[in-house]
Design an enzyme around this catalytic site. Sequence first.
Site, PDB file in Angstrom:
ATOM      1  N   LYS A 132       0.821  -1.218   0.000  1.00  0.00           N
ATOM      2  CA  LYS A 132       0.000   0.000   0.000  1.00  0.00           C
ATOM      3  C   LYS A 132       0.847   1.256   0.000  1.00  0.00           C
ATOM      4  O   LYS A 132       0.466   2.263  -0.589  1.00  0.00           O
ATOM      5  CB  LYS A 132      -0.951   0.012   1.201  1.00  0.00           C
ATOM      6  CG  LYS A 132      -2.117  -0.945   1.045  1.00  0.00           C
ATOM      7  CD  LYS A 132      -3.248  -0.601   1.983  1.00  0.00           C
ATOM      8  CE  LYS A 132      -4.449  -1.486   1.710  1.00  0.00           C
ATOM      9  NZ  LYS A 132      -5.484  -1.374   2.719  1.00  0.00           N
TER      10      LYS A 132
ATOM     11  N   LYS B 298      -4.709  -8.838  -6.949  1.00  0.00           N
ATOM     12  CA  LYS B 298      -5.925  -9.031  -6.144  1.00  0.00           C
ATOM     13  C   LYS B 298      -7.038  -8.098  -6.624  1.00  0.00           C
ATOM     14  O   LYS B 298      -6.748  -6.960  -7.003  1.00  0.00           O
ATOM     15  CB  LYS B 298      -5.525  -8.676  -4.706  1.00  0.00           C
ATOM     16  CG  LYS B 298      -6.445  -9.092  -3.630  1.00  0.00           C
ATOM     17  CD  LYS B 298      -5.859  -8.724  -2.280  1.00  0.00           C
ATOM     18  CE  LYS B 298      -5.942  -7.235  -2.027  1.00  0.00           C
ATOM     19  NZ  LYS B 298      -5.582  -6.810  -0.686  1.00  0.00           N
TER      20      LYS B 298
ATOM     21  N   LYS C 143     -10.524  -2.465  -4.207  1.00  0.00           N
ATOM     22  CA  LYS C 143     -11.347  -1.261  -4.271  1.00  0.00           C
ATOM     23  C   LYS C 143     -10.599  -0.108  -4.912  1.00  0.00           C
ATOM     24  O   LYS C 143     -11.186   0.792  -5.489  1.00  0.00           O
ATOM     25  CB  LYS C 143     -11.687  -0.783  -2.849  1.00  0.00           C
ATOM     26  CG  LYS C 143     -12.469  -1.725  -2.018  1.00  0.00           C
ATOM     27  CD  LYS C 143     -12.463  -1.219  -0.564  1.00  0.00           C
ATOM     28  CE  LYS C 143     -12.963  -2.290   0.375  1.00  0.00           C
ATOM     29  NZ  LYS C 143     -12.711  -2.008   1.770  1.00  0.00           N
TER      30      LYS C 143
HETATM   31  P1  TYM Z   1     -10.730  -4.778   3.826  1.00  0.00           P
HETATM   32  O1  TYM Z   1     -11.706  -3.711   4.091  1.00  0.00           O
HETATM   33  O2  TYM Z   1      -9.599  -4.495   2.899  1.00  0.00           O
HETATM   34  O3  TYM Z   1     -11.467  -6.064   3.251  1.00  0.00           O
HETATM   35  C1  TYM Z   1     -12.595  -6.612   3.906  1.00  0.00           C
HETATM   36  C2  TYM Z   1     -12.540  -8.131   3.803  1.00  0.00           C
HETATM   37  O4  TYM Z   1     -12.531  -8.535   2.423  1.00  0.00           O
HETATM   38  C3  TYM Z   1     -11.443  -9.415   2.187  1.00  0.00           C
HETATM   39  N1  TYM Z   1     -10.945  -9.190   0.816  1.00  0.00           N
HETATM   40  C4  TYM Z   1     -10.793 -10.160  -0.101  1.00  0.00           C
HETATM   41  N2  TYM Z   1     -11.022 -11.489  -0.046  1.00  0.00           N
HETATM   42  C5  TYM Z   1     -10.773 -12.196  -1.168  1.00  0.00           C
HETATM   43  N3  TYM Z   1     -10.334 -11.653  -2.330  1.00  0.00           N
HETATM   44  C6  TYM Z   1     -10.089 -10.325  -2.426  1.00  0.00           C
HETATM   45  N4  TYM Z   1      -9.678  -9.801  -3.568  1.00  0.00           N
HETATM   46  C7  TYM Z   1     -10.323  -9.519  -1.284  1.00  0.00           C
HETATM   47  N5  TYM Z   1     -10.199  -8.178  -1.022  1.00  0.00           N
HETATM   48  C8  TYM Z   1     -10.576  -8.011   0.256  1.00  0.00           C
HETATM   49  C9  TYM Z   1     -10.391  -9.032   3.232  1.00  0.00           C
HETATM   50  O5  TYM Z   1      -9.489 -10.085   3.464  1.00  0.00           O
HETATM   51  C10 TYM Z   1     -11.254  -8.713   4.429  1.00  0.00           C
HETATM   52  O6  TYM Z   1     -11.582  -9.888   5.139  1.00  0.00           O
HETATM   53  N6  TYM Z   1      -7.807  -4.824   7.915  1.00  0.00           N
HETATM   54  C11 TYM Z   1      -9.070  -5.265   7.360  1.00  0.00           C
HETATM   55  C12 TYM Z   1     -10.265  -4.814   8.152  1.00  0.00           C
HETATM   56  C13 TYM Z   1     -10.191  -5.057   9.619  1.00  0.00           C
HETATM   57  C14 TYM Z   1     -10.416  -6.292  10.275  1.00  0.00           C
HETATM   58  C15 TYM Z   1     -10.303  -6.003  11.660  1.00  0.00           C
HETATM   59  C16 TYM Z   1     -10.679  -7.573   9.823  1.00  0.00           C
HETATM   60  C17 TYM Z   1      -9.967  -4.111  10.568  1.00  0.00           C
HETATM   61  N7  TYM Z   1     -10.039  -4.684  11.822  1.00  0.00           N
HETATM   62  C18 TYM Z   1     -10.453  -7.015  12.615  1.00  0.00           C
HETATM   63  C19 TYM Z   1     -10.818  -8.574  10.777  1.00  0.00           C
HETATM   64  C20 TYM Z   1     -10.716  -8.297  12.160  1.00  0.00           C
HETATM   65  C21 TYM Z   1      -9.205  -4.712   5.943  1.00  0.00           C
HETATM   66  O7  TYM Z   1      -8.614  -3.743   5.583  1.00  0.00           O
HETATM   67  O8  TYM Z   1     -10.150  -5.371   5.191  1.00  0.00           O
END
Ligand code: TYM
Length: 333
Positions: free
Chosen positions: A114, A198, A201
Amino acid sequence: MRKKIFSGVQPTGNLHLGNYLGAIKNFVELNNEKENECIFCVVDLHAITVKQDPNKLRNNIRETVATFIASGIDPKKSIIFNQSQVKAHSEAAWILSCVARMGWLNRMTQFKEKAGKDKEKASVGLYSYPILMAADILLYEATHVPVGEDQKQHLELCRDIAQKFNNEFGVKDFFILPEPLIQKEFSRIMSLKDGSKKMSKSEVSDLSRINLTDDKDLIINKIKKAKTDAFPIPSSLEELTTRMEAKNLLGIYSSLKNFGLEKTIKQFSGRNFSDFKKDLSQVLVDKIDPISKEIKKLLKESDFLDKILLEGSNKANEIASEKLKKIHEIVGF
Ligand code: TYM
């Protein structure tokens, strides 16, 4: 076994098929298991690690809640709230940042991706973000955390932080070490334009992803334009190893149908991709179009969405502030 589930999604707009298949679909299944206690957090504090437009952020917070509900999470069964409304997250993150080691954070691959080439210009928050994520999970004594594959390293860090805190302060089992719930297959959905990247967004081209707000025509068009190769669908998994785009599309179909990849290969073996894409579009439209319509409907009911967040944050606050009180006692405040 009764599981305590916690997971989070960033309200940064463009929630997509990767978020759905990698995480939200799993949230819904866990929410439907009667014995589970589920907490789903809209992680707005995480979102501001990169610049956000305040008005868009406000809308994206509501849109994330709407997406949870439209996908099938029942707010009566699960706690849905936004992170900024529960002050314990920020405070616990500070305390845990005094436990986490620089060397541990330096290994985080997501920060490297990132921050890009110029990491001197990345926010400090982007660097320390996995500590905030650990605070999110540990405050609620979560036993299981459903996420996509890209969050695996952050969860390992969370376990390291929990263990070090427990050891250092001599409070065995105070922080529960959470288990990641990462699907064996399809936990990493790739871009429709480049099978080595991947689905994300932040990717500039909207054609690289299916957004959960896309309508039927848009979905069909994006699948039509999705990158494939010149060969027909193979008859074995091994033949897919070097065909990233083909593997991704077959994976998306399998995940939506709850099939293993092998079953899909058997079904389509020998057929060409233009043929397969028709079936893929159909299952995608069947799944995503109703979610998309429901999100748009819910977005017109902002009072309803705000009420869910308020009720959720009241409940979350009770749990988190209780745990934070104990953390204060342990560290000597
Ligand atoms: P975030 O917002 O980037 O993504 C949310 C969830 O979607 C999954 N994900 C994917 N899974 C499969 N293929 C993809 N291309 C893909 N893109 C995103 C992510 O793995 C995630 O599960 N740090 C985390 C948010 C967070 C969190 C937490 C998660 C903050 N605190 C505590 C679990 C527990 C994040 O940025 O997810």
